[in-house]
Design a protein around this motif. Structure first.
Motif, PDB file in Angstrom:
ATOM      1  N   VAL A 702      44.367   5.506  -8.743  1.00  0.00           N
ATOM      2  CA  VAL A 702      45.456   5.736  -9.678  1.00  0.00           C
ATOM      3  C   VAL A 702      45.029   6.904 -10.562  1.00  0.00           C
ATOM      4  O   VAL A 702      43.877   6.940 -11.027  1.00  0.00           O
ATOM      5  CB  VAL A 702      45.737   4.481 -10.533  1.00  0.00           C
ATOM      6  N   TYR A 703      45.909   7.834 -10.797  1.00  0.00           N
ATOM      7  CA  TYR A 703      45.533   9.032 -11.556  1.00  0.00           C
ATOM      8  C   TYR A 703      46.780   9.650 -12.169  1.00  0.00           C
ATOM      9  O   TYR A 703      47.905   9.373 -11.758  1.00  0.00           O
ATOM     10  CB  TYR A 703      44.849  10.053 -10.650  1.00  0.00           C
ATOM     11  N   PHE A 704      46.585  10.513 -13.155  1.00  0.00           N
ATOM     12  CA  PHE A 704      47.708  11.292 -13.682  1.00  0.00           C
ATOM     13  C   PHE A 704      47.496  12.757 -13.331  1.00  0.00           C
ATOM     14  O   PHE A 704      46.362  13.225 -13.169  1.00  0.00           O
ATOM     15  CB  PHE A 704      47.902  11.093 -15.190  1.00  0.00           C
ATOM     16  N   ASP A 705      48.611  13.459 -13.203  1.00  0.00           N
ATOM     17  CA  ASP A 705      48.567  14.873 -12.855  1.00  0.00           C
ATOM     18  C   ASP A 705      47.782  15.665 -13.899  1.00  0.00           C
ATOM     19  O   ASP A 705      47.683  15.264 -15.074  1.00  0.00           O
ATOM     20  CB  ASP A 705      49.980  15.455 -12.778  1.00  0.00           C
ATOM     21  N   THR A 706      47.257  16.807 -13.485  1.00  0.00           N
ATOM     22  CA  THR A 706      46.621  17.702 -14.447  1.00  0.00           C
ATOM     23  C   THR A 706      47.608  18.037 -15.549  1.00  0.00           C
ATOM     24  O   THR A 706      48.734  18.469 -15.271  1.00  0.00           O
ATOM     25  CB  THR A 706      46.166  18.992 -13.752  1.00  0.00           C
ATOM     26  N   PRO A 707      47.249  17.807 -16.803  1.00  0.00           N
ATOM     27  CA  PRO A 707      48.200  18.019 -17.901  1.00  0.00           C
ATOM     28  C   PRO A 707      48.698  19.465 -17.966  1.00  0.00           C
ATOM     29  O   PRO A 707      48.017  20.403 -17.529  1.00  0.00           O
ATOM     30  CB  PRO A 707      47.380  17.653 -19.144  1.00  0.00           C
ATOM     31  N   ASP A 708      49.877  19.627 -18.519  1.00  0.00           N
ATOM     32  CA  ASP A 708      50.502  20.943 -18.666  1.00  0.00           C
ATOM     33  C   ASP A 708      49.835  21.673 -19.827  1.00  0.00           C
ATOM     34  O   ASP A 708      50.231  21.526 -20.990  1.00  0.00           O
ATOM     35  CB  ASP A 708      52.001  20.768 -18.922  1.00  0.00           C
ATOM     36  N   THR A 709      48.802  22.459 -19.526  1.00  0.00           N
ATOM     37  CA  THR A 709      48.055  23.138 -20.585  1.00  0.00           C
ATOM     38  C   THR A 709      48.888  24.227 -21.254  1.00  0.00           C
ATOM     39  O   THR A 709      48.685  24.528 -22.435  1.00  0.00           O
ATOM     40  CB  THR A 709      46.770  23.760 -20.022  1.00  0.00           C
ATOM     41  N   LYS A 710      49.837  24.811 -20.511  1.00  0.00           N
ATOM     42  CA  LYS A 710      50.693  25.844 -21.108  1.00  0.00           C
ATOM     43  C   LYS A 710      51.579  25.248 -22.185  1.00  0.00           C
ATOM     44  O   LYS A 710      51.712  25.794 -23.282  1.00  0.00           O
ATOM     45  CB  LYS A 710      51.544  26.503 -20.027  1.00  0.00           C
ATOM     46  N   LEU A 711      52.208  24.103 -21.876  1.00  0.00           N
ATOM     47  CA  LEU A 711      53.053  23.442 -22.868  1.00  0.00           C
ATOM     48  C   LEU A 711      52.219  22.992 -24.057  1.00  0.00           C
ATOM     49  O   LEU A 711      52.661  23.061 -25.210  1.00  0.00           O
ATOM     50  CB  LEU A 711      53.751  22.234 -22.236  1.00  0.00           C
ATOM     51  N   ALA A 712      50.985  22.514 -23.792  1.00  0.00           N
ATOM     52  CA  ALA A 712      50.137  22.032 -24.875  1.00  0.00           C
ATOM     53  C   ALA A 712      49.518  23.158 -25.694  1.00  0.00           C
ATOM     54  O   ALA A 712      48.968  22.914 -26.777  1.00  0.00           O
ATOM     55  CB  ALA A 712      49.028  21.154 -24.300  1.00  0.00           C
ATOM     56  N   GLY A 713      49.574  24.368 -25.185  1.00  0.00           N
ATOM     57  CA  GLY A 713      49.041  25.508 -25.925  1.00  0.00           C
ATOM     58  C   GLY A 713      47.528  25.489 -26.047  1.00  0.00           C
ATOM     59  O   GLY A 713      46.968  25.917 -27.063  1.00  0.00           O
ATOM     60  N   GLY A 714      46.843  24.987 -25.005  1.00  0.00           N
ATOM     61  CA  GLY A 714      45.387  24.919 -25.062  1.00  0.00           C
ATOM     62  C   GLY A 714      44.762  24.965 -23.689  1.00  0.00           C
ATOM     63  O   GLY A 714      45.424  25.297 -22.690  1.00  0.00           O
ATOM     64  N   ASP A 715      43.501  24.626 -23.606  1.00  0.00           N
ATOM     65  CA  ASP A 715      42.752  24.632 -22.348  1.00  0.00           C
ATOM     66  C   ASP A 715      42.004  23.313 -22.191  1.00  0.00           C
ATOM     67  O   ASP A 715      41.635  22.666 -23.170  1.00  0.00           O
ATOM     68  CB  ASP A 715      41.735  25.781 -22.346  1.00  0.00           C
TER      69      ASP A 715
END
Length: 811
Positions: A702-715
């Motif tokens: 079970v896993y979650f997708d790589t977070p949206d770093t662009k939307l989050a404004g970070g790395d």
């Protein structure tokens, strides 16, 4: 209870082929990937390939030197004919690499070129990863060949689902033992984890034959039914000799709630200590108390003290529930006269753990469950004879299944390494140079300090120790040196990675500062750093301790990953208190209590970060190597308690194979279009079902997708993004300060997926998981973020309820 997994797979030992690689798994993977028709080998190599690890190492007896052992891959063939054909092809190629193979088989020449050998499962494989040969060589070298006492071993058999085959296999091995003058001591079979093992004594002559002639010299190691043979040395802990150290006073009133939440499987505590009296429920199922000297009751007393009160240099409120204690150790006396506590020696540790936990939740001998209210089990012991090399230990497999079956969180110590640290002569005269050399000696060889079972368990929370405690700073001394960076992982703490290069230890917590005695100068070569004795004055974690003189308030200073695990267990209990108290008014209910053990596991990991460790302690290392060293970082208990500039959202659910669950986190307007620091953290914990084969360990992931770093404004920062998905605890941190662009009402989506992993067929069932998501900003950026996310969640809940109502009306 829940099983969460279908019928486990069974490996037929006659169909196992071993591929001994000439180089790294990474090289092998690259070679076979280029060859059409070898997808099955490419997939197998991909599971094992690690560009940061060309070899795994076996630890020598002194723990300071090692020898490289080439990687091997285990290939389970479909039938005996296929094996014969593969072996025949390899033999032909060895005799003449230019030979022309039959149509369609020529592609295997590229595979053979990457191998040292290709063979059936044999005697060397049964001992290769267990350290048996090294242990026996040391035994013979230390006590000589004239000594006649038997040698005890653990024999793990290939597991058969068919009872008749199991009985026949055990009968065959028992006959081999009888024929050579050996003796069967104990047996265990645990169907749910595919475990069938025997504890046996072998005559010294058998050991001598193997040492002089190799593993093929005795029938036990050539028997087809045998999978692994390991040295058996019960886990033991040396207790410091009682001395007139410190003392403390403790609240007289005991806990008001009599239902225990925490179980401590450890040594027998000194129950009459002022810190513990009236706070323990001791279940002496094996009758060890009568022969357990007071002076030896050190480890269990310390662990109970830490769980109930915390570090006594800065104690907290005592727990309001008693602790259930099951002694699984007994007192022994070493040759030096120092008290020692050892796990019961005439039983297999896996069997002992299994019976102890079943007694908690199911009962035994006709009696009902002893403590079904338990939700946390502390295991602050580790098997120093079997550091993790590559395959999950039987004890780790057991904890994985028990966590899933009984929905209980195990908090386990990663393990300690206390062997002397070698320093170059020129570094032994200056503390600054000695610190640099000591850290390089330990962290440069971190692979030699692998996680100790059962800390390799995938579903357990494995805890390493940081070099910190609440004791006063020690005075400067000409004889004792503090050689560890303050707040860094302790030099004695075991490091990862875990099985399949997953993240282990999961987190680090306060374990106590360890000082070293200043070494005497030497003329050449190296000098060994020895641990300084600080139990009387500190530093270290201050704990309750037994006393031979009748004192009931004695304390001492100590350190270890055991202590860190006990303190994490205490923090976990406080999180259970928060979850059981419920959320703020108007927010609806927290997830059902069924999800609380997983939520606590996720919340603890959620409060971790590397901080400056990566820059300060291992700046030249790859992210994968740093992940193996740091896990998810240091636990910060204050983070879990919230702040106005931080919003934390929790969820619990069950998911099936090939399903996706989507969660939406409301984005607060107060951080929109601001190029200022913020942090998004997402943590997912689940009970991973497991397989019993030699290859992939998890049945599903079970896993979650790589977070949206662009939307989050970070790395992404901290742990390697591949490693975080290899276990059953995924923790991702996005850190940055780029401007975020979004509209009012927009959300940050998190997609949770479930898919098969090692179990390709059969029913797996629904898998329980917990999710924790948070947004944090600088206090100067926003002081309303918590309220904004809260209001956004309420709007989302009302919107979803309205949509559901509309669908019902239309229907």
């Amino acid at each position: 209870m829940t099983s969460g997994v279908g019928t486990p797979t069974e490996t037929d030992p006659s169909l196992v082929v071993v591929l001994d690689l000439a180089g790294s798994v990474e090289d092998f993977h690259k070679a076979v990937t280029k060859v059409e028709g070898l997808e099955f080998l490419a997939e197998m190599a991909a599971d094992a390939a690690d560009p940061d690890d060309d070899f795994y190492m076996t630890k020598s007896g002194k723990g300071r030197t090692s020898k490289p052992v080439p990687h091997s891959l285990y290939l389970v063939m479909s039938n005996a004919t296929a094996i014969d054909q593969m072996l025949s092809l390899f033999k032909r190629w060895q005799e003449d690499p230019t030979t022309t193979l039959e149509h369609g088989l020529g592609r295997f020449k590229a595979v053979f070129a990457q191998l040292v050998d290709l063979r059936r499962w044999g005697p060397e494989d049964r001992v290769r990863e267990t350290g048996l040969l090294d242990h026996w060589r040391e035994t013979i070298a230390m006590i000589g060949q004239s000594h006649s006492s038997p040698v005890r071993v653990e024999i793990e058999l290939w597991y058969h689902h068919d009872r008749g085959r199991r009985v026949a296999a055990e009968r065959t091995i028992t006959q081999i033992l009888d024929d050579c003058g050996g003796r069967l001591v104990s047996r265990a079979r645990i169907e749910e984890i595919g475990y069938h093992a025997l504890l046996a004594d072998l005559p010294r002559q058998q050991v001598e034959k193997v040492v002089s002639q190799g593993p093929q010299a005795i029938r036990l190691l050539t028997a087809e039914h045998v999978m692994f043979v390991s040295p058996f040395r019960p886990m033991s802990i040396s207790s410091p000799l009682p001395s007139e150290t410190g003392s403390a006073s403790f609240p007289a009133e005991g806990p008001s709630d009599r239902k225990p939440r925490i179980a401590l499987l450890d040594g027998l505590p000194f129950q009459n200590h002022d810190a513990l009296t009236g706070r323990l429920i001791v279940d002496d199922a094996d009758g060890v108390a009568d022969d357990y000297q007071i002076a030896a009751r050190s480890h269990g007393t310390a662990m109970a003290s830490l769980i109930i009160h915390g570090d006594l240099s800065d104690p907290g409120e005592p727990l309001d529930r008693p602790i259930y204690v099951r002694p699984i150790m007994r007192a022994e006396e070493s040759a030096s006269g120092q008290p020692t506590e050892s796990v019961l020696p005439d039983t297999l540790f896996v069997d002992l753990l299994h019976r102890a936990v079943r007694r908690l939740f199911i009962g035994e001998s006709g009696r009902q469950a002893w403590a079904p209210s338990v939700r946390l089990i502390n295991l602050s012991i580790g098997d120093s004879t079997r550091p993790l090399v590559r395959r999950m230990s039987p004890a780790g497999r057991l904890l994985d299944w028990l966590a899933l079956e009984f929905n209980v969180l195990f908090v386990v110590s990663a393990g300690n390494y206390t062997t002397p640290i070698p320093l170059p002569r020129d570094a032994a005269t200056d503390m600054i140079r000695a610190r640099s050399a000591a850290e390089q000696a330990v962290r440069g060889n971190a692979i030699l300090q692998g996680i100790l079972p059962p800390g390799d368990s995938m579903n357990a929370l494995t805890v390493g120790a940081v070099h910190a405690d609440a004791a006063p700073a020690p005075p400067e001394s000409a004889t004792a040196w503090d050689l560890t960076t303050p707040g860094a992982p302790a030099l004695y703490s075991a490091t990862g990675p875990g099985v399949a290069r997953s993240v282990k230890p999961d987190l680090y917590h306060v374990g106590g500062r360890l000082l070293f005695a200043r070494p005497l100068p030497v003329s050449d070569g190296t000098v060994d750093l020895q641990v300084a004795r600080t139990s009387r004055t500190g530093p270290g974690v201050q704990v309750a301790a037994p006393s031979d003189g009748g004192r009931t308030n004695r304390t001492t200073f100590d350190c270890g990953t055991s202590h860190a695990a006990a303190l994490v267990t205490r923090e976990a209990s406080s999180l259970f208190d928060i979850l059981e108290a419920g959320p703020d008014e108007g927010m609806g209910a927290f997830p059902d209590a069924l999800f609380h053990p997983l939520l606590v596991r996720a919340l603890l990991a959620h409060s971790c970060s590397w901080g400056d460790w990566g820059k300060e302690l291992a700046p030249q290392s790859s992210r994968g190597a740093r992940t193996a060293l740091f896990g998810y970082g240091r636990l910060d208990p204050d983070v879990a308690r919230g702040a106005v500039n931080r919003a934390v959202v929790v969820a619990g659910n069950e998911i099936g194979i090939d399903e996706r669950h989507t969660y939406e986190l409301p984005l607060p307007l107060s951080i929109r279009s601001k190029a200022e620091w913020r942090r998004f953290v997402i943590t997912l914990a689940y009970w991973a079902p497991m397989t019993h084969g030699l290859k992939t360990y998890r049945a599903a992931k079970v896993y979650f997708d790589t977070p949206d770093t662009k939307l989050a404004g970070g790395d992404r920062v901290d742990a390697d993004h591949h490693a975080v998905r290899r276990g059953s605890l995924q923790h991702e941190v996005i850190d940055g300060g780029r401007s975020m662009s979004f509209k009012d009402g927009d959300t940050f989506p998190i997609h949770v997926d479930c898919m098969r992993d090692g179990q390709k067929h059969g029913d797996i069932g629904r898998i329980r998981y917990a999710l924790v998501v948070s947004i944090e900003t600088a206090a100067t950026t926003s002081s309303t973020i918590h309220d904004e996310v809260r209001a956004g969640l309420i709007r989302l809940r009302h919107r979803n309820a309205a949509q559901q109502h509309s669908r019902v009306r239309l229907a």
